[in-house]
Design a protein around this motif. Structure first.
Motif, PDB file in Angstrom:
ATOM      1  N   GLN A   1       0.854  -1.182   0.000  1.00 42.61           N
ATOM      2  CA  GLN A   1       0.000   0.000   0.000  1.00 42.61           C
ATOM      3  C   GLN A   1       0.897   1.242   0.000  1.00 42.61           C
ATOM      4  OE1 GLN A   1      -3.157  -0.652  -0.221  1.00 42.61           O
ATOM      5  NE2 GLN A   1      -4.244   1.206   0.280  1.00 42.61           N
ATOM      6  N   ASN A   2       0.575   2.250  -0.800  1.00 42.85           N
ATOM      7  CA  ASN A   2       1.339   3.494  -0.804  1.00 42.85           C
ATOM      8  C   ASN A   2       1.176   4.191   0.546  1.00 42.85           C
ATOM      9  OD1 ASN A   2       2.049   3.023  -3.463  1.00 42.85           O
ATOM     10  ND2 ASN A   2       0.446   4.326  -4.290  1.00 42.85           N
ATOM     11  N   THR A   3       2.213   4.879   0.977  1.00 40.69           N
ATOM     12  CA  THR A   3       2.168   5.614   2.239  1.00 40.69           C
ATOM     13  C   THR A   3       2.528   7.078   2.011  1.00 40.69           C
ATOM     14  OG1 THR A   3       4.480   5.134   2.793  1.00 40.69           O
ATOM     15  CG2 THR A   3       2.818   3.563   3.581  1.00 40.69           C
ATOM     16  N   TYR A   4       1.962   7.912   2.871  1.00 45.58           N
ATOM     17  CA  TYR A   4       2.213   9.351   2.783  1.00 45.58           C
ATOM     18  C   TYR A   4       2.350   9.913   4.193  1.00 45.58           C
ATOM     19  CZ  TYR A   4       0.994   8.715  -2.066  1.00 45.58           C
ATOM     20  OH  TYR A   4       0.988   8.283  -3.362  1.00 45.58           O
ATOM     21  N   ALA A   5       2.634  11.202   4.279  1.00 47.21           N
ATOM     22  CA  ALA A   5       2.868  11.852   5.567  1.00 47.21           C
ATOM     23  C   ALA A   5       1.788  12.875   5.873  1.00 47.21           C
ATOM     24  CB  ALA A   5       4.229  12.562   5.557  1.00 47.21           C
ATOM     25  N   VAL A   6       1.579  13.096   7.174  1.00 44.31           N
ATOM     26  CA  VAL A   6       0.790  14.229   7.640  1.00 44.31           C
ATOM     27  C   VAL A   6       1.795  15.199   8.252  1.00 44.31           C
ATOM     28  CG1 VAL A   6      -0.974  15.056   9.233  1.00 44.31           C
ATOM     29  CG2 VAL A   6      -1.279  12.862   8.080  1.00 44.31           C
ATOM     30  N   ASN A   7       1.917  16.377   7.656  1.00 47.96           N
ATOM     31  CA  ASN A   7       2.834  17.410   8.130  1.00 47.96           C
ATOM     32  C   ASN A   7       2.045  18.423   8.945  1.00 47.96           C
ATOM     33  OD1 ASN A   7       5.122  16.340   6.644  1.00 47.96           O
ATOM     34  ND2 ASN A   7       4.018  17.014   4.834  1.00 47.96           N
TER      35      ASN A   7
ATOM     36  N   ALA B   1      -1.763  11.527  -1.246  1.00 44.91           N
ATOM     37  CA  ALA B   1      -0.734  12.572  -1.222  1.00 44.91           C
ATOM     38  C   ALA B   1      -0.475  12.969   0.227  1.00 44.91           C
ATOM     39  CB  ALA B   1      -1.198  13.797  -2.012  1.00 44.91           C
ATOM     40  N   ASP B   2       0.694  13.575   0.454  1.00 48.43           N
ATOM     41  CA  ASP B   2       0.991  14.111   1.782  1.00 48.43           C
ATOM     42  C   ASP B   2      -0.069  15.133   2.163  1.00 48.43           C
ATOM     43  OD1 ASP B   2       3.292  12.594   1.849  1.00 48.43           O
ATOM     44  OD2 ASP B   2       4.651  14.273   1.502  1.00 48.43           O
ATOM     45  N   ARG B   3      -0.375  15.210   3.453  1.00 51.09           N
ATOM     46  CA  ARG B   3      -1.316  16.215   3.976  1.00 51.09           C
ATOM     47  C   ARG B   3      -0.491  17.275   4.691  1.00 51.09           C
ATOM     48  NH1 ARG B   3      -6.821  14.791   4.738  1.00 51.09           N
ATOM     49  NH2 ARG B   3      -6.862  16.997   5.227  1.00 51.09           N
ATOM     50  N   SER B   4      -0.837  18.525   4.505  1.00 54.68           N
ATOM     51  CA  SER B   4      -0.116  19.620   5.156  1.00 54.68           C
ATOM     52  C   SER B   4      -1.069  20.648   5.737  1.00 54.68           C
ATOM     53  CB  SER B   4       0.843  20.286   4.159  1.00 54.68           C
ATOM     54  OG  SER B   4       1.822  19.375   3.752  1.00 54.68           O
ATOM     55  N   ASP B   5      -2.292  20.241   6.049  1.00 58.53           N
ATOM     56  CA  ASP B   5      -3.276  21.197   6.547  1.00 58.53           C
ATOM     57  C   ASP B   5      -3.506  21.117   8.056  1.00 58.53           C
ATOM     58  OD1 ASP B   5      -4.519  18.731   6.376  1.00 58.53           O
ATOM     59  OD2 ASP B   5      -6.426  19.524   5.671  1.00 58.53           O
ATOM     60  N   ALA B   6      -2.778  20.246   8.753  1.00 57.91           N
ATOM     61  CA  ALA B   6      -2.918  20.176  10.212  1.00 57.91           C
ATOM     62  C   ALA B   6      -2.142  21.341  10.845  1.00 57.91           C
ATOM     63  CB  ALA B   6      -2.397  18.841  10.740  1.00 57.91           C
ATOM     64  N   VAL B   7      -2.816  22.072  11.741  1.00 52.99           N
ATOM     65  CA  VAL B   7      -2.197  23.246  12.367  1.00 52.99           C
ATOM     66  C   VAL B   7      -2.415  23.179  13.867  1.00 52.99           C
ATOM     67  CG1 VAL B   7      -2.205  25.769  12.524  1.00 52.99           C
ATOM     68  CG2 VAL B   7      -2.592  24.647  10.302  1.00 52.99           C
ATOM     69  N   VAL B   8      -1.310  23.346  14.591  1.00 53.24           N
ATOM     70  CA  VAL B   8      -1.375  23.453  16.050  1.00 53.24           C
ATOM     71  C   VAL B   8      -1.182  24.940  16.408  1.00 53.24           C
ATOM     72  CG1 VAL B   8      -0.242  22.869  18.220  1.00 53.24           C
ATOM     73  CG2 VAL B   8      -0.553  21.120  16.471  1.00 53.24           C
ATOM     74  N   THR B   9      -2.090  25.463  17.211  1.00 48.91           N
ATOM     75  CA  THR B   9      -1.994  26.855  17.649  1.00 48.91           C
ATOM     76  C   THR B   9      -1.779  26.864  19.153  1.00 48.91           C
ATOM     77  OG1 THR B   9      -3.505  27.508  15.874  1.00 48.91           O
ATOM     78  CG2 THR B   9      -3.193  29.087  17.678  1.00 48.91           C
TER      79      THR B   9
END
Length: 189
Positions: free
Chosen positions: A104-110, A176-184
């Motif tokens: 299975q393809n793998t991606y990252a959560v940034n 695809a990689d995800r880059s929408d997680a934001v910690v405030t």
């Protein structure tokens, strides 16, 4: 006469045992094919492989001494398959084995972190371990998440004197990689 016939029969058996002039089948095992879409080719001979198949065999055979080259012309959905060997010449064995392994393809959560002014922030993705975020490099990345797998990034440990919250930290991994997680992070009052 009897000796000549026996000698000819033994010669034919010896040639057949060595591959002789017979035709050769190309196929092999398939490991972990969980998604549809895999298409293989050997020259102009193509083969669509069904989901869950554990082996395959091309419809056309090749003659003794002919070259073969097994290639993947279409990867299955959300997966990458790789043949162990890809080419050679038909020879000693009547079946040419070209094993194929799929994953299975793998991606990252940034994760981007804003407002962090103190040490101690740790994030976690379910049970896959933690990532420590520093003031100097206010980002984190959770890698190797398989397509179709749920993820949930949460605050494991708050930084000293601050409270952090996360947005867009949960979902199902896509292609695809995800880059929408934001910690405030904000300073405690």
């Amino acid at each position: 006469m009897k000796a000549q016939f026996l000698g000819a029969a033994l010669l034919a058996l010896a040639l057949a045992g060595c591959g002789g002039e017979s035709d050769f089948t190309i196929g092999g095992s398939i490991t972990n094919l969980k998604n549809a879409g895999l298409v293989l080719a050997n020259g102009d001979d193509t083969l669509s492989v069904p989901v869950g198949a554990t082996s395959y065999s091309f419809p056309k055979t090749v003659a003794y001494g002919d070259n073969y080259s097994v290639v993947i012309t279409k990867q299955p959905d959300h997966m990458t398959c790789t043949p162990t060997v890809t080419s050679g010449a038909a020879g000693q064995f009547e079946t040419i084995s070209v094993p194929i392994t799929c994953a299975q393809n793998t991606y990252a959560v940034n994760v981007t972190v804003t407002g962090l002014t103190a040490e101690g922030l740790q994030l976690v993705n379910g049970s896959s371990g933690t990532a420590t975020v520093t003031v100097a490099a206010p980002t984190a990345s959770f890698t190797s998440i398989p397509v179709g797998t749920a993820y949930g990034i949460t605050i494991y440990n708050q930084p000293t004197g601050q409270t952090c919250t996360i947005a867009n930290g949960a979902g199902v991994m896509g292609d695809a990689d995800r880059s929408d997680a934001v910690v405030t992070c904000v300073k405690n009052s």
